[in-house]
Design an enzyme around this catalytic site. Structure first.
Site, PDB file in Angstrom:
ATOM      1  N   LYS A   1      -3.655   2.840  -4.824  1.00 19.91           N
ATOM      2  CA  LYS A   1      -2.950   3.823  -4.004  1.00 19.91           C
ATOM      3  C   LYS A   1      -2.075   4.729  -4.875  1.00 19.91           C
ATOM      4  CE  LYS A   1       0.642   2.463  -1.643  1.00 19.91           C
ATOM      5  NZ  LYS A   1       1.580   1.786  -0.740  1.00 19.91           N
TER       6      LYS A   1
ATOM      7  N   LYS B   1       4.809   5.866  -5.857  1.00 26.66           N
ATOM      8  CA  LYS B   1       5.991   6.233  -6.633  1.00 26.66           C
ATOM      9  C   LYS B   1       6.212   5.275  -7.786  1.00 26.66           C
ATOM     10  CE  LYS B   1       8.253   7.579  -2.319  1.00 26.66           C
ATOM     11  NZ  LYS B   1       9.004   7.003  -1.194  1.00 26.66           N
TER      12      LYS B   1
ATOM     13  N   LYS C   1       5.470  -6.856  -3.488  1.00 24.65           N
ATOM     14  CA  LYS C   1       6.774  -6.517  -4.075  1.00 24.65           C
ATOM     15  C   LYS C   1       7.559  -7.757  -4.447  1.00 24.65           C
ATOM     16  CE  LYS C   1       7.852  -1.974  -2.175  1.00 24.65           C
ATOM     17  NZ  LYS C   1       8.854  -1.225  -1.398  1.00 24.65           N
TER      18      LYS C   1
HETATM   19  P1  TYM Z   1       7.208   5.088   2.110  1.00 25.73           P
HETATM   20  O1  TYM Z   1       8.536   5.691   1.784  1.00 25.73           O
HETATM   21  O2  TYM Z   1       6.597   4.157   1.121  1.00 25.73           O
HETATM   22  O3  TYM Z   1       6.153   6.219   2.388  1.00 25.73           O
HETATM   23  C1  TYM Z   1       6.439   7.296   3.271  1.00 25.73           C
HETATM   24  C2  TYM Z   1       5.178   7.700   4.005  1.00 25.73           C
HETATM   25  O4  TYM Z   1       4.154   8.088   3.082  1.00 25.73           O
HETATM   26  C3  TYM Z   1       2.956   7.380   3.336  1.00 25.73           C
HETATM   27  N1  TYM Z   1       2.249   7.132   2.068  1.00 25.73           N
HETATM   28  C4  TYM Z   1       0.972   7.466   1.836  1.00 25.73           C
HETATM   29  N2  TYM Z   1       0.048   8.061   2.626  1.00 25.73           N
HETATM   30  C5  TYM Z   1      -1.181   8.290   2.084  1.00 25.73           C
HETATM   31  N3  TYM Z   1      -1.516   7.957   0.814  1.00 25.73           N
HETATM   32  C6  TYM Z   1      -0.619   7.362  -0.011  1.00 25.73           C
HETATM   33  N4  TYM Z   1      -0.948   7.061  -1.265  1.00 25.73           N
HETATM   34  C7  TYM Z   1       0.695   7.091   0.498  1.00 25.73           C
HETATM   35  N5  TYM Z   1       1.813   6.547  -0.028  1.00 25.73           N
HETATM   36  C8  TYM Z   1       2.753   6.574   0.941  1.00 25.73           C
HETATM   37  C9  TYM Z   1       3.411   6.076   3.972  1.00 25.73           C
HETATM   38  O5  TYM Z   1       2.380   5.479   4.720  1.00 25.73           O
HETATM   39  C10 TYM Z   1       4.565   6.555   4.833  1.00 25.73           C
HETATM   40  O6  TYM Z   1       4.085   7.081   6.054  1.00 25.73           O
HETATM   41  N6  TYM Z   1       8.304   1.411   5.281  1.00 25.73           N
HETATM   42  C11 TYM Z   1       8.123   2.857   5.186  1.00 25.73           C
HETATM   43  C12 TYM Z   1       9.326   3.663   5.655  1.00 25.73           C
HETATM   44  C13 TYM Z   1       9.807   3.332   7.024  1.00 25.73           C
HETATM   45  C14 TYM Z   1       9.189   3.720   8.246  1.00 25.73           C
HETATM   46  C15 TYM Z   1      10.024   3.209   9.290  1.00 25.73           C
HETATM   47  C16 TYM Z   1       8.037   4.417   8.553  1.00 25.73           C
HETATM   48  C17 TYM Z   1      10.934   2.644   7.339  1.00 25.73           C
HETATM   49  N7  TYM Z   1      11.079   2.558   8.687  1.00 25.73           N
HETATM   50  C18 TYM Z   1       9.694   3.375  10.615  1.00 25.73           C
HETATM   51  C19 TYM Z   1       7.710   4.596   9.908  1.00 25.73           C
HETATM   52  C20 TYM Z   1       8.551   4.071  10.923  1.00 25.73           C
HETATM   53  C21 TYM Z   1       7.866   3.199   3.733  1.00 25.73           C
HETATM   54  O7  TYM Z   1       8.273   2.506   2.840  1.00 25.73           O
HETATM   55  O8  TYM Z   1       7.266   4.383   3.544  1.00 25.73           O
END
Ligand code: TYM
Length: 335
Positions: free
Chosen positions: A198, A201, A113
C-alpha cells in the site's frame, strides 16, 4: 437523513493514496443537498504511537490545510480537530466497555503496528478502532467514505453499534449501522516501488509515494522512476492480472481523471510505459499542482486555519452533545 463522517491522522504528510482514496471523494460529495458532512483531523488517534508532542498542533493545521487546498469548503462541511470535541473520548470509553477484547485483537492494523513486542505498545493502539467507532457514532453518521484499508475498522464499528443497540437500546436503535463508502479505482493506491504494498506515510522511501505537497518536477520524477514491467499496456483489464505495478499506474490515472481502468486502457492499451508514464505525469501534475500551490499558501496563514477549526469544533459539538447525552442515559450514567 444521510450524515457523512470521515477523518485522517495528522501523522506524516498526506499522499496521493489519502487524496484518491478519501479526500477527492469528500470534495465530490460536498454539493449534495440531502447530506450533512463532517470531517475530522484525528489527533487523538495520532498519540496511540510514539509522537512529537510539540509538532502535533502544526501537524493538525497541515492536514486541515490539505483538506482546504483539495477543495473542501468549510461552509459546506464541518471541519475540526477531534480533541476539541470531548464527546469523542466520552463515547470511546462507553464503547470500550461494549466492544470485546477479541474484536480489537483481531484487527490486522493492530497486528501490523503492534509488531512482535506487544508488552510495549500503548493500550490506546489496541482500542484505536473503538475510538474510531466513537468518532463515527457520536454523530450518528450513516456513511463513511474511506480507502479500502479502513474496511475492517468499519466492520468493528458496525458490530459495536449493533451490540450497544441490543444491550442498551431498550428496543430501539440508538446508533445507526454505518455504511462504508469504499469506491472506485482510488480505493487502494499502491506504492510506486512495489505494486503489492500500500502507498503509505510510513514507507521509508519517499519515492514510493506522491505527497500532496510535492512540486511538479518531483511528481514527474517519481512517476518516471516508478517500478513497471517491460510489457506494453494490455487492451482490457483482464490483462492487468499478475501485473500489480501496471495495474496501479492505470488505476491512478483512472482515479485522477474520474474514469475507470477499462476506459484508460481503451485509450492507452498497446502503448509502452515510455508513452504512458509521461501522460500520467501530465495528469498528475495538472490535478495536484494547484492543490500543492494552495496548500503552501494556506500553511502560511495558521491563524486563518485555527479560526476554521474553532468554528468547526463548535458546530461539531452541537451535533455530538445530544448524542452523547443519549448514550450516557442509555448505559445508565448518573446525571
Ligand atoms: P489514515 O490517516 O491512515 O488515512 C486517511 C484516509 O486515506 C485512506 N488511505 C488510502 N486510500 C487509498 N490508497 C491508499 N494507499 C491509502 N492510504 C490511506 C484511508 O483509507 C483513509 O480513508 N483510522 C483512520 C482515521 C480515522 C477515521 C475515523 C476514518 C479515525 N477515525 C472515522 C473514518 C472514520 C486512518 O488512520 O486513516
Amino acid at each position: 437523513p444521510k450524515r457523512i463522517f470521515s477523518g485522517m491522522q495528522p501523522t506524516g504528510r498526506l499522499h496521493l493514496g489519502n487524496y484518491l482514496g478519501a479526500l477527492k471523494n469528500w470534495v465530490a460529495m460536498q454539493d449534495e443537498d440531502e447530506s450533512e458532512r463532517i470531517y475530522c483531523v484525528v489527533d487523538m488517534h495520532a498519540v496511540t504511537m510514539p509522537h512529537d508532542a510539540k509538532a502535533l498542533p502544526d501537524a493538525v493545521r497541515r492536514v486541515t490545510a490539505a483538506y482546504l487546498a483539495a477543495g473542501l469548503d468549510p461552509e459546506k462541511n464541518v471541519i475540526f480537530a477531534q480533541s476539541a470535541v470531548p464527546a469523542h473520548a466520552e463515547l470511546a470509553w462507553i464503547l470500550n466497555c461494549v466492544a470485546r477484547l477479541g474484536w480489537a485483537e483481531r484487527m490486522t492494523q493492530f497486528k501490523d503496528k503492534g509488531g512482535k513486542d506487544r508488552e510495549r505498545v500503548s493500550v490506546g493502539l489496541l482500542t484505536y478502532p473503538v475510538l474510531m467507532a466513537a468518532d463515527i457514532l457520536v454523530y450518528k453518521a450513516t456513511h463513511v467514505p474511506v480507502g479500502d484499508d479502513q474496511k475492517q475498522h468499519l466492520e468493528l464499528c458496525r458490530d459495536v453499534a449493533a451490540r450497544f443497540n441490543r444491550d442498551f437500546g431498550d428496543g430501539e436503535a440508538v446508533f445507526p449501522i454505518t455504511e462504508p463508502l469504499i469506491q472506485g479505482p482510488g480505493a487502494r493506491i499502491m506504492s510506486l516501488r512495489d505494486g503489492t504494498a500500500k502507498m503509505s506515510k510510513s514507507d521509508p522511501s519517499d519515492n514510493s509515494r506522491i505527497n500532496l505537497e510535492d512540486d511538479a518536477d518531483t511528481i514527474a520524477r517519481k512517476i518516471k522512476k516508478a517500478k513497471t514491467d517491460p510489457e506494453p499496456l494490455p487492451d482490457s483489464i483482464d490483462g492487468l492480472d499478475g501485473r500489480p505495478e501496471a495495474s496501479n499506474l492505470v488505476g491512478i490515472f483512472a482515479a485522477l481523471t474520474g474514469g475507470s481502468k477499462a476506459s484508460v486502457l481503451a485509450e492507452y492499451g498497446g502503448q509502452g510505459f515510455g508513452a504512458f508514464k509521461p501522460a500520467l505525469a501530465e495528469v498528475a501534475v495538472e490535478y495536484l499542482a494547484p492543490i500543492s500551490d494552495e496548500y503552501r499558501r494556506l500553511i502560511a496563514e495558521p491563524a486563518e486555519i485555527d479560526r476554521i477549526l474553532k468554528k468547526g469544533a463548535e458546530r461539531a459539538r452541537a451535533v455530538a452533545e445530544p448524542v452523547i447525552a443519549e448514550a450516557k442515559a442509555a448505559i445508565g450514567f448518573w446525571g
